[in-house]
Design a protein around this motif. Structure first.
Motif, PDB file in Angstrom:
ATOM      1  N   UNK A  44     -11.594   5.460  -1.352  1.00 46.74           N
ATOM      2  CA  UNK A  44     -10.815   4.728  -0.013  1.00 46.74           C
ATOM      3  C   UNK A  44      -9.755   4.139  -0.904  1.00 46.74           C
ATOM      4  N   UNK A  45      -9.311   4.174  -2.163  1.00 43.20           N
ATOM      5  CA  UNK A  45      -7.998   4.036  -2.833  1.00 43.20           C
ATOM      6  C   UNK A  45      -7.133   4.880  -2.817  1.00 43.20           C
ATOM      7  N   UNK A  52      -9.924   2.232   3.865  1.00 44.54           N
ATOM      8  CA  UNK A  52     -10.106   0.620   2.716  1.00 44.54           C
ATOM      9  C   UNK A  52      -9.566  -0.620   3.656  1.00 44.54           C
ATOM     10  N   UNK A  53      -8.811  -0.069   4.410  1.00 39.39           N
ATOM     11  CA  UNK A  53      -8.393  -1.804   5.240  1.00 39.39           C
ATOM     12  C   UNK A  53      -9.711  -2.230   5.742  1.00 39.39           C
ATOM     13  N   UNK A  64     -17.989  -0.756   1.486  1.00 34.20           N
ATOM     14  CA  UNK A  64     -17.707   0.350   1.292  1.00 34.20           C
ATOM     15  C   UNK A  64     -18.456   2.160   1.777  1.00 34.20           C
ATOM     16  N   UNK A 108     -11.050  -4.149   3.354  1.00 43.43           N
ATOM     17  CA  UNK A 108     -10.572  -5.588   2.680  1.00 43.43           C
ATOM     18  C   UNK A 108     -10.166  -6.613   3.990  1.00 43.43           C
ATOM     19  N   UNK A 133      -7.239   5.611   3.807  1.00 44.96           N
ATOM     20  CA  UNK A 133      -6.419   3.956   3.712  1.00 44.96           C
ATOM     21  C   UNK A 133      -7.227   3.413   5.059  1.00 44.96           C
ATOM     22  N   UNK A 169      -6.035  -1.024  -1.650  1.00 44.26           N
ATOM     23  CA  UNK A 169      -5.969  -1.115  -0.184  1.00 44.26           C
ATOM     24  C   UNK A 169      -7.523  -2.102  -0.278  1.00 44.26           C
ATOM     25  N   UNK A 170      -7.684  -2.976  -1.427  1.00 43.90           N
ATOM     26  CA  UNK A 170      -9.376  -4.223  -0.822  1.00 43.90           C
ATOM     27  C   UNK A 170      -8.415  -5.225  -0.427  1.00 43.90           C
ATOM     28  N   UNK A 171      -6.897  -5.909  -1.491  1.00 43.48           N
ATOM     29  CA  UNK A 171      -6.068  -6.777  -1.499  1.00 43.48           C
ATOM     30  C   UNK A 171      -5.319  -7.055  -0.171  1.00 43.48           C
ATOM     31  N   UNK A 172      -5.380  -8.146   0.073  1.00 45.73           N
ATOM     32  CA  UNK A 172      -4.308  -9.310   0.903  1.00 45.73           C
ATOM     33  C   UNK A 172      -3.772 -10.251   0.340  1.00 45.73           C
ATOM     34  N   UNK A 187       0.789  -1.894   0.375  1.00 43.80           N
ATOM     35  CA  UNK A 187       0.169   0.005   0.231  1.00 43.80           C
ATOM     36  C   UNK A 187       1.005   1.322   0.320  1.00 43.80           C
TER      37      UNK A 187
END
Lengths: 499, 437
Positions: free
Chosen positions: B394-395, B339-340, B355, B343, B336, A460-463, A400
């Motif tokens: 949020x990205x 956004x997490x 979201x 995730x 951030x 940001x949505x990935x892990x 990130x």
């Protein structure tokens, strides 16, 4: 003047015991040197000694390269093919979709298609992403572990400005839960450094993020140690606060230079002794007295130890570069280099990497000029750019941080595509640690240090879903038996939870 | 019209011109219309192709349709509009450089006062941190002092990150108290002392408030501190309590038995998920940072990034705050954090947010928790605190292209953008870089 003398002393011995310390088993190179030393003596009369020792092979006292050798052993893996994912190979290439085959602990093949051997485990990964394992060149995990209590706070030997004798690995607590969180963030290799209270903080160690019972179990086989140095505010504050030198930046450089001058003299003594010993004109008792701090500094001068230098300000980096030339060493990387963008051209010319945050700034005076475009500007100048964490939380989302830096660059007109930006957290730190032949990218023959992400790692949505280290599946978000828990976490609330 | 940076990093003339028109325009002068945008309203809803009309510093309408005649138009095509970000805890305006004592007013460890300390006179609207946060879309923030040598840190304020010096929208908005490990240390070395000190301080304030105890020489707290605590014990001022451990949270919730008018807000609450039902039942909101997942203290052993998701699922009102500083927890990075939290819900076994939910944690929720009901959402009548984003807000790749506070377009530049422009080209020029703009 640059000293280019190569070490001939490393492990070269013909005996198992010499002087007042025990020598390590000889490495192949050392054996060759030892044999050469013997060969050089052939035909000459045996040296006269003051002892009654019978004439025999020449005894050359040497400083062991690593008395705390790695005991790391990769865990077993299976031949694995990941199919259908977008692949960033960490060396500038992107396959969308692509395939990766891991075999025998190594990356076997990467491309649009790869061979699928019979019996291989095939992972269908459409919509997912594959990257090399992330490498963090600046961590204090293990030395400043969780919990942050004084009893396990072992990262700064802040007792004198030169503690080049201490080794970060001797403070590493293998039960730091931070290792597990970094693993869940896709980190497969990292470099643990002493803190920055001192001008010469001590030796850093590169580890694989595979937990073990000892720090030696984690040590990256064959990776060179580093010497942590520090510029600027920290050393002058710590020692100036005690009315002791250094209390200023000029004091920093003065103490640095005297220390290096002493190290050069130490090296001369050892080189002189070694030459004589090999010629048969020096006895083991003539070997110079070991000085552990100078051992480290001499290792730097001999090219066996890499300098990782905490240095925020551009002008101080320039001072350090000049000093390194005076004494004949090379700085591998400047760390926390928030002002690298001001001298990116110089850093390129000197072939020095910069380890940077995406956006830390203003927490101290020397970080006041930090900007989000720093990494992109350094990259754009052709210099080596890297992300780093210095932080047990930051190490968990270096992807990130790279994304923020990449996006800031793009808005400033510096377009670095993802397949290149990923090098900031993979291949470039591998280069600065001189482990890029072994890891840092998905290229055949390299260690199978691989991350499978559930989405674009630049989102940001990935892990990470899966993390392989040397081909072994060491983390699986979906499998509690593939998510390590440290001893410290056992029996604690939430232990074993997806964090 | 594209509000896009060119390759050279310069804003296209259209936008530059518009910014010039908007900047400093009195809020009442000309209506502003943001047209054809995706609107995430901060209250849990998203709509596409909407037009937001702003007039007199307020949002007038939100819906389909063209801009009113005569309005200044911001083309929102391909853009997302959100409420201005509201940071639920910060030190914005209190320190220009964290490590420089002279430039840092967050903490007053040598002061004889504690609860009486008030951030308002220390707040500096020209603090570079404010400009940087504003460029990241932050329009409102909660600002708190850090505890010095007492359990009470003092009184915090609410600010608007508008350009200029007039940033305080409400002073003495809350009191902050430390009742976890830090509080134990400050109170004398143990939680036995911190909770005793807390009760004593409130009793002394109660007596003072009832006019019974003025001048009592046995009081431990200076009169100014007790005076500041009268509003807390009377429930006129919120009490933000920093605790992390579950047992501390339960202990804080129990304080209402003895002091029923306390308006509690939990700050931190890293183990909150383990007692989420109790927090929800007590109707106590939480400000937390959301990403901390390490057992980095004995009071945070249960840390997980699912903390927020689980508390929200239990019905707790949660807002995102930062623990201050200019490193990981910068106010501009609340997107951030949010956004997490999304995730986290996409991991097997993880509990996260949608979201829209995540956005509300950095807009509506902190606004509501601190009594700023007229901001934090996009709805008619609300303050026109708006951010136009060049992508998903949020990205990590997105950034604001316009920031409005009370209907006034704000600068999104800072000394950081000036440094960037000065050193973009390192070619030796006719004069040293210090002569460049």
């Amino acid at each position: 003047m640059i000293m280019k003398l190569r070490p001939v002393t490393t492990d070269a011995n013909t005996k198992g015991r010499l002087g007042d310390y025990t020598l390590q088993a000889m490495r192949p190179l050392a054996m060759i040197i030892a044999v050469l030393a013997l060969a050089a003596c052939a035909g000459k009369p045996p040296p006269k000694t003051a002892t009654d020792k019978p004439a025999g092979p020449v005894e050359v006292v040497a400083i062991p390269a690593d008395p705390f050798p790695s005991t790391y052993k990769p865990y077993p893996g299976v031949t694995t093919v990941i199919r259908g994912a977008t692949v960033y190979d960490g060396a500038g290439r992107k396959f969308a979709p692509g395939m990766v085959r891991l075999e025998g602990g190594k990356v076997a093949e990467v491309g649009a298609t790869v061979a699928v051997p019979a019996g291989a485990t095939v992972i269908e990964a459409a919509g997912k992403f594959v990257t090399p394992g992330i490498i963090d060149i600046h961590s204090h995990l293990g030395d400043y572990p969780s919990p942050q209590v004084q009893a396990v706070s072992d990262g700064n030997e802040a007792t004198r400005p030169n503690t080049a004798d201490v080794w970060a690995e001797h403070s590493v607590w293998p039960q730091d839960a931070g290792f597990t969180r970094a693993l869940a963030g896709g980190v497969t290799t990292f470099h643990i450094l002493p803190g920055s209270a001192n001008l010469f903080g001590g030796r850093g160690v590169t580890v694989k993020n595979v937990l073990g019972r000892t720090a030696q179990d984690m040590k990256f086989p064959g990776a060179k140690p580093s010497l942590k140095m520090a510029c600027g505010e920290n050393p002058k504050r710590v020692y100036g606060g005690r009315n002791q030198s250094p209390a200023t930046r000029m004091g920093n450089i003065a103490v640095d230079r005297q220390t290096w001058a002493d190290a050069v003299a130490y090296k001369r003594k050892w080189d002189d002794y070694t030459r004589k010993a090999k010629a048969g004109t020096a006895r083991p008792t003539d070997a110079p007295r070991r000085e552990l701090a100078n051992d480290t500094l001499m290792g730097v001068l001999n090219g066996d130890i890499l300098v990782q230098n905490h240095c925020y300000r551009a002008d101080e980096m320039a001072n350090v570069i000049a000093m390194s030339k005076e004494f004949g060493y090379h700085v591998s990387a400047f760390h926390h280099a928030v002002e690298s963008y001001k001298i990116a051209d110089l850093l390129k010319a000197e072939n020095i990497c910069s380890a940077m945050w995406a956006d830390w700034w203003g927490f101290k005076m020397e970080s006041y000029d930090g900007i989000r475009e720093n990494i992109a500007l350094v990259h754009n100048a052709g210099a080596c750019a890297m992300i780093h964490s210095d932080d047990a939380n930051g190490i968990q989302h270096l992807n990130q941080e790279v994304t923020k830096a990449m996006a800031a660059g793009r808005r400033a007109g510096i377009v670095v595509p993802p397949e290149q930006a990923i090098e900031w957290m993979t291949l470039n730190p591998a280069k600065a640690l001189q482990i890029d032949r072994q890891t840092g990218s998905l290229e055949p023959g390299k260690m199978a240090d691989v991350v499978l992400w559930n989405g674009d790692p630049f989102s940001v949505y990935s892990r990470p879903l899966d993390v392989w280290i040397d081909g072994a599946l060491m983390y699986d978000a979906a499998d509690p038996n593939r998510r390590p828990r440290t001893d410290f976490e056992l029996g604690q609330p939430g232990s074993g939870d997806v964090k | 019209m594209g509000l896009q940076a060119t390759r050279g990093g310069r804003w296209l003339p259209a936008f530059a011109g518009m910014t010039a028109v908007l900047l400093g325009t009195p809020a009442a002068a000309v209506p502003i219309a943001i047209t054809n945008a995706t609107v995430m309203d901060g209250a849990g809803h998203s709509v596409d192709n909407a037009t937001i009309v702003v007039d007199g510093g307020r949002i007038r309408t939100v819906g389909p349709g063209p801009a009113p005649v005569g309005a200044t138009v911001i083309d929102g095509t391909g853009r997302t509009v959100t409420p201005g970000l509201v940071v639920g805890m910060s030190d914005l305006g209190l320190d220009e450089v964290g490590g420089v004592r002279e430039a840092n007013d967050t903490r007053a460890a040598k002061s004889p006062f504690s609860a009486a300390l008030d951030v308002v006179p220390a707040l500096n609207g020209r603090d570079s941190q404010i400009a940087v946060a504003r460029a990241g879309g932050v329009t409102r923030a909660v600002v708190a002092p850090e505890a010095g040598r007492d359990i009470f840190a003092g009184q915090g304020a609410l600010i608007a990150l508008r350009e200029g010096l007039d940033i305080v929208t409400r002073g003495r908005a809350f009191q902050l108290v430390e009742l976890g490990e830090a509080g134990a240390e400050n109170a004398g070395g143990s939680r036995t002392a911190s909770f005793t000190a807390f009760r004593n301080a409130l009793v002394e304030a109660q007596r003072l408030g009832r006019g019974r105890d003025a001048g009592n020489k046995e009081n431990l707290y200076p009169r100014a501190d007790s005076e500041a605590l009268v509003a807390v014990v009377d429930g006129r001022e919120s009490l933000v309590v920093h605790v992390e451990r579950a047992s501390d949270i339960v202990g804080v919730l129990a304080l209402k038995a003895d002091f029923p008018r306390l308006r509690l807000i939990l700050f931190g609450a890293r183990e909150g998920w383990t007692v989420a039902d109790r927090i929800a039942a007590a109707h106590v909101p939480v400000i937390t940072s959301g990403l901390d997942d390490l057992p980095d203290a004995f009071e945070t052993l249960a840390s997980t990034r699912s903390n927020v998701g689980r508390m929200v699922a239990a019905g707790v009102v949660v807002g995102i705050g930062t623990s201050g500083g200019e490193s990981t927890n910068q106010p501009r990075n609340v997107t951030q954090f949010a956004g997490n939290l999304v995730a986290q819900g996409r991991l097997p076994g993880g509990v996260g947010l949608t979201r829209d939910q995540a956005l509300s944690l950095i807009t509506r929720n902190p606004a509501e928790i601190f009594g700023m009901a007229d901001t934090g959402t996009i709805a008619p009548g609300k303050r026109a605190d708006l951010v136009v984003w060049d992508g998903d807000p949020l990205e990590l790749t997105s950034a604001p292209v316009a920031v409005l506070i009370d209907g006034v377009a704000q600068p999104v530049t800072s000394r950081q953008t000036e440094l960037r422009d000065r050193y973009r080209d390192l070619t030796r020029g006719p004069l040293p870089p210090q002569y460049r703009p």
